[in-house]
Enzyme design. Structure first.
Site, PDB file in Angstrom:
ATOM      1  N   TYR A  28       0.820  -1.213   0.000  1.00  0.00           N
ATOM      2  CA  TYR A  28       0.000   0.000   0.000  1.00  0.00           C
ATOM      3  C   TYR A  28       0.855   1.265   0.000  1.00  0.00           C
ATOM      4  O   TYR A  28       0.339   2.357   0.196  1.00  0.00           O
ATOM      5  CB  TYR A  28      -0.912   0.032   1.231  1.00  0.00           C
ATOM      6  CG  TYR A  28      -2.052  -0.972   1.181  1.00  0.00           C
ATOM      7  CD1 TYR A  28      -1.794  -2.334   1.228  1.00  0.00           C
ATOM      8  CD2 TYR A  28      -3.372  -0.551   1.102  1.00  0.00           C
ATOM      9  CE1 TYR A  28      -2.828  -3.258   1.199  1.00  0.00           C
ATOM     10  CE2 TYR A  28      -4.410  -1.466   1.075  1.00  0.00           C
ATOM     11  CZ  TYR A  28      -4.135  -2.816   1.129  1.00  0.00           C
ATOM     12  OH  TYR A  28      -5.164  -3.720   1.099  1.00  0.00           O
ATOM     13  N   LYS A  46       5.427 -14.216   3.962  1.00  0.00           N
ATOM     14  CA  LYS A  46       5.682 -15.066   2.795  1.00  0.00           C
ATOM     15  C   LYS A  46       7.190 -15.021   2.541  1.00  0.00           C
ATOM     16  O   LYS A  46       7.655 -14.746   1.423  1.00  0.00           O
ATOM     17  CB  LYS A  46       4.877 -14.542   1.587  1.00  0.00           C
ATOM     18  CG  LYS A  46       4.897 -15.441   0.373  1.00  0.00           C
ATOM     19  CD  LYS A  46       3.955 -16.623   0.468  1.00  0.00           C
ATOM     20  CE  LYS A  46       4.156 -17.574  -0.694  1.00  0.00           C
ATOM     21  NZ  LYS A  46       3.283 -18.773  -0.620  1.00  0.00           N
ATOM     22  N   ASP A  72      -0.320 -18.498   3.073  1.00  0.00           N
ATOM     23  CA  ASP A  72      -1.291 -19.435   2.471  1.00  0.00           C
ATOM     24  C   ASP A  72      -1.674 -20.534   3.451  1.00  0.00           C
ATOM     25  O   ASP A  72      -2.850 -20.871   3.622  1.00  0.00           O
ATOM     26  CB  ASP A  72      -0.796 -20.001   1.128  1.00  0.00           C
ATOM     27  CG  ASP A  72       0.702 -20.209   1.057  1.00  0.00           C
ATOM     28  OD1 ASP A  72       1.406 -19.875   2.022  1.00  0.00           O
ATOM     29  OD2 ASP A  72       1.176 -20.741   0.028  1.00  0.00           O
ATOM     30  N   ASP A  95      -5.077  -7.177   5.472  1.00  0.00           N
ATOM     31  CA  ASP A  95      -6.356  -6.818   4.863  1.00  0.00           C
ATOM     32  C   ASP A  95      -7.144  -8.094   4.562  1.00  0.00           C
ATOM     33  O   ASP A  95      -8.315  -8.241   4.923  1.00  0.00           O
ATOM     34  CB  ASP A  95      -6.077  -6.033   3.574  1.00  0.00           C
ATOM     35  CG  ASP A  95      -7.346  -5.617   2.858  1.00  0.00           C
ATOM     36  OD1 ASP A  95      -8.357  -5.371   3.531  1.00  0.00           O
ATOM     37  OD2 ASP A  95      -7.324  -5.551   1.612  1.00  0.00           O
TER      38      ASP A  95
END
Ligand code: NAI
Ligand code: MG
Length: 340
Positions: free
Chosen positions: A125, A173, A206, A230
């Site tokens: 963002y 990640k 994930d 988010d």
């Protein structure tokens, strides 16, 4: 006590749910002076030539506390999200989203008690985007800083300690995004050493999604970067009854803006059927921030009783009450609690 609070109704269902929250907050008898800023987003663009006029930032800087409805962001074009701009310009780096099972709200899961801490100012963002017209290549840069990572992770640990949680899980990640997510994870490991009494672990995003829909009860505080936060907060909202009930707070060192997790819900806007619980509970978080705990408890209890009773539920929870009917019942209960 009396408080001046900046009120941003926003658009879509925003004005409906904000009016509901104001009615319930005022039922506590606390004297609120609302600095109401109606023109924001698309509505402000027409009048001020910008979706986030200065008068709004000035109001929040003066009042230091705001209650905010959702603001629509054009998809794939148009102005930069006002929500993101507010968070960045006011340096509201911690987005705190508690997702807790409510007795009587029927879901496949019992006893979920998660708090998501979403880094709120950087990551994907950051707004660093580039389009090379000749090559037709688009880039969005996920900027992660040491300072930005440290302060959100530290915030999550402090919150866990203060509120009696035992566990902090960092979501990343780092297997693929070795520099950005990798740095975030390493800083998490460093901060964890300052809190030996708290269990620290980490999950790849994930896998975390699967874990949360299978065993949400195993997790408590979850800290992560902006985009993962988010996504995970909408997922976690789904575990406890949906976007209509999950509150949130954007907290910085100087200012705090309270708003629900949900957006402007254009599909139900203007129909008096939105669930105002999420914004009312954001108001409860605001009351706790102001140390008005008695009023906060009264609203919490009034909401829980109304939801458990199940007679006046909005459509998202399987009922047929309108926003205004539900709000009137809750406001009435708040008054009774405080008179008792
Ligand atoms: P959304 O959260 O507005 O709606 C998703 C689904 O949940 C819709 O079916 C909606 O009807 C339902 N829903 C949401 N809040 C509800 C409530 N209080 N009561 C009952 N049902 C509710 O997400 P969507 O549709 O992806 O986004 C719509 C707009 O909102 C977009 O312009 C987006 O940019 C903006 N948005 C703004 C946010 C903010 O102001 N902080 C946050 C998220 C989205
Ligand atoms: Mg969202």
């Amino acid at each position: 006590m009396s408080y001046r609070i900046t009120l941003l109704p926003g658009d879509g269902i925003g004005p409906e749910v904000i009016d509901a929250a104001v009615q319930v907050l005022e039922a506590t008898g606390i004297d609120f002076g609302w600095d109401r800023c109606d023109k924001v987003g698309t509505a402000a663009l027409k009048e001020y030539g910008t979706p986030l006029p200065d008068y709004i930032l000035e109001a929040i800087k003066r009042d230091r506390v705001a209650l905010k409805g959702p603001i629509t962001t054009p998809v794939g074009e148009g102005f930069k999200s006002v929500n993101v701009q507010l968070r960045q310009k006011l340096d509201l780096y911690a987005n705190v989203r508690p997702c807790k099972s409510i007795p009587g709200v029927d879901t496949p899961f019992k006893d979920v008690n998660l708090v998501i801490f979403r880094e709120n100012t950087e990551g994907l963002y950051s707004g660093i985007e580039n389009y090379d017209e000749r090559l037709e290549i688009a880039d969005s840069i996920a900027r992660i800083s040491r300072t930005g990572s440290y302060r959100i992770i530290h915030f999550a640990f402090e919150y866990a300690r203060k509120h009696g949680y035992r566990k902090v899980t960092l979501v990343h990640k780092a297997n693929i995004l070795k520099l950005t997510s990798g740095m975030f994870l390493n800083i998490g490991r460093e901060v964890a050493e300052e809190y030996p009494e708290l269990t620290f672990n980490d999950r790849i995003i994930d896998n975390m999604c699967m874990q949360l829909v299978q065993r949400p009860q195993e997790y408590e505080c979850i800290v992560t970067t902006n985009l993962f936060g988010d996504i995970l907060s909408d997922l976690a909202a789904g575990l406890v009854g949906g976007l209509g009930i999950v509150p949130g707070a954007n907290i910085g060192d100087d200012y705090a803006v309270f708003e629900a997790v949900h957006g402007s819900a254009p599909d139900i806007a203007g129909q008096n059927k939105a669930n105002p619980t999420a914004v009312i509970r954001s108001g409860v978080m605001m009351l706790r921030h102001l140390e008005e705990n008695r009023a906060a408890d009264a609203i919490r209890d009034a909401l829980y009783e109304t939801l458990a009773e199940g007679k006046y539920l909005t459509a998202d929870l399987g009922g047929s009450a309108t926003t205004t009917e539900y709000t009137a019942v809750v406001a009435d209960r708040v008054k009774k609690h405080l008179e008792a």
